[in-house]
Design a protein around this motif. Structure first.
Motif, mmCIF file in Angstrom:
data_model
loop_
_atom_site.group_PDB
_atom_site.id
_atom_site.type_symbol
_atom_site.label_atom_id
_atom_site.label_comp_id
_atom_site.label_asym_id
_atom_site.label_seq_id
_atom_site.Cartn_x
_atom_site.Cartn_y
_atom_site.Cartn_z
ATOM 1 N N LEU A 163 1.010 -1.223 -0.121
ATOM 2 C CA LEU A 163 0.085 0.033 0.039
ATOM 3 C C LEU A 163 1.034 1.245 -0.104
ATOM 4 N N TYR A 200 -4.909 6.444 1.591
ATOM 5 C CA TYR A 200 -4.736 5.290 2.143
ATOM 6 C C TYR A 200 -5.726 4.668 2.686
ATOM 7 N N CYS A 201 -6.521 5.365 3.400
ATOM 8 C CA CYS A 201 -7.810 5.169 4.109
ATOM 9 C C CYS A 201 -8.758 4.622 3.281
ATOM 10 N N ARG A 231 -7.961 2.947 0.230
ATOM 11 C CA ARG A 231 -7.377 2.105 -0.749
ATOM 12 C C ARG A 231 -6.897 0.755 0.292
ATOM 13 N N LEU A 232 -7.225 0.949 1.537
ATOM 14 C CA LEU A 232 -6.674 -0.204 2.541
ATOM 15 C C LEU A 232 -7.622 -1.399 2.299
ATOM 16 N N TRP A 233 -8.709 -1.199 1.658
ATOM 17 C CA TRP A 233 -9.494 -2.418 1.588
ATOM 18 C C TRP A 233 -9.344 -3.329 0.474
ATOM 19 N N LEU A 279 -6.106 -5.022 -1.030
ATOM 20 C CA LEU A 279 -4.902 -5.560 -1.117
ATOM 21 C C LEU A 279 -4.815 -7.088 -1.288
ATOM 22 N N VAL A 326 3.170 -1.028 4.357
ATOM 23 C CA VAL A 326 2.548 0.350 4.094
ATOM 24 C C VAL A 326 3.687 1.171 4.005
ATOM 25 N N LEU A 351 -6.270 3.722 9.820
ATOM 26 C CA LEU A 351 -5.712 2.882 8.835
ATOM 27 C C LEU A 351 -5.007 1.612 9.266
ATOM 28 N N LEU A 391 -6.622 -2.160 9.117
ATOM 29 C CA LEU A 391 -5.861 -3.166 8.296
ATOM 30 C C LEU A 391 -5.831 -4.410 9.231
ATOM 31 N N ARG A 399 -9.321 -5.923 8.877
ATOM 32 C CA ARG A 399 -9.399 -6.296 7.417
ATOM 33 C C ARG A 399 -8.616 -7.929 7.172
#
Length: 224
Positions: free
Chosen positions: A28, A103-104, A106-108, A110, A118, A154, A158, A161
């Protein structure tokens, strides 16, 4: 003939098991980790390669830090979700709303990695994004426009998730003191190991070939 068949079958099976056993890495990141044709989704902005090599001598994707890390460490790439210019929080350059690339957001996306790296904070520093206060729960939408609550959000999400995944934060060596100290404090809160880079060679503010090798070596040493 029978022995040969079983030998070949065993060799193939061992090869498949060995390939599957490689640790998958997802990234990320921001411009430092981008290369044209090697980010997902492919609509993400990229910085490498520069049209003129004199601006930055990284011209081959194999020169990227994560390519070198994966090849040298025997890992496999799961997903590289990097976006040039992206901030960790939702406030970008000129106070623009970067919630479409932060980033908050796109974190979902990966994939299913074993390790998540990160690598961010550089654009939060350059854009002078608001630092804000430390906040470790109960985030509201407005909190994500400030660095500290966004960084906490974030890491917390992470961990939730991707349970069972090893998470590392790479801290650039040119961040502001506030951003650097905040990242370390928040990493400590969530017990996420961080990798503090040092003395990275750069051209136009971005790692050169030498700098990419330095990042790969420093991150690789920390992962070992």
């Amino acid at each position: 003939m029978r022995r040969l068949f079983f030998f070949l079958l065993t060799a193939i099976t061992c090869g498949v098991v060995q390939a599957q056993s490689k640790c998958g890495i997802s990234i990320l990141g921001d411009s430092y980790s981008t290369f044209k044709g090697y980010v997902l989704p492919d609509s993400n902005y990229v910085w490498y390669p520069q049209e003129k090599a004199e601006n930055n001598d990284v011209q081959d994707v194999r020169q990227l830090w994560w390519q070198q890390l994966i090849r040298q460490g025997g890992y496999r790439l799961c997903q590289n979700n990097s976006f040039s210019g992206a901030t960790i929080c939702n406030t970008g350059y000129d106070k623009a709303d970067y919630s479409d690339r932060s980033y908050c957001t796109r974190l979902w996306h990966l994939g299913s990695p074993d390790i998540i790296l990160v690598f961010g904070g550089t654009n939060d520093t350059w854009a002078k994004s608001p630092v804000g206060d430390f906040k470790y729960s109960g985030w509201e939408s407005g909190d994500l426009y400030q660095f500290r609550p966004a960084m906490a959000y974030l890491l917390a999400h992470l961990q939730n998730r991707y349970p069972g995944t090893d998470l590392y934060v790479i801290i650039n060596d040119i961040l502001s003191d506030d951003i650097t100290a905040s990242m370390k404090t928040i990493c400590d809160h969530y017990q996420v190991p961080y990798i503090q880079l040092h003395d990275i060679d750069k051209q136009w503010g971005h790692p050169s070939q030498k700098g990419m090798r330095q990042i790969a070596d420093q991150v690789g040493a920390a992962l070992k």
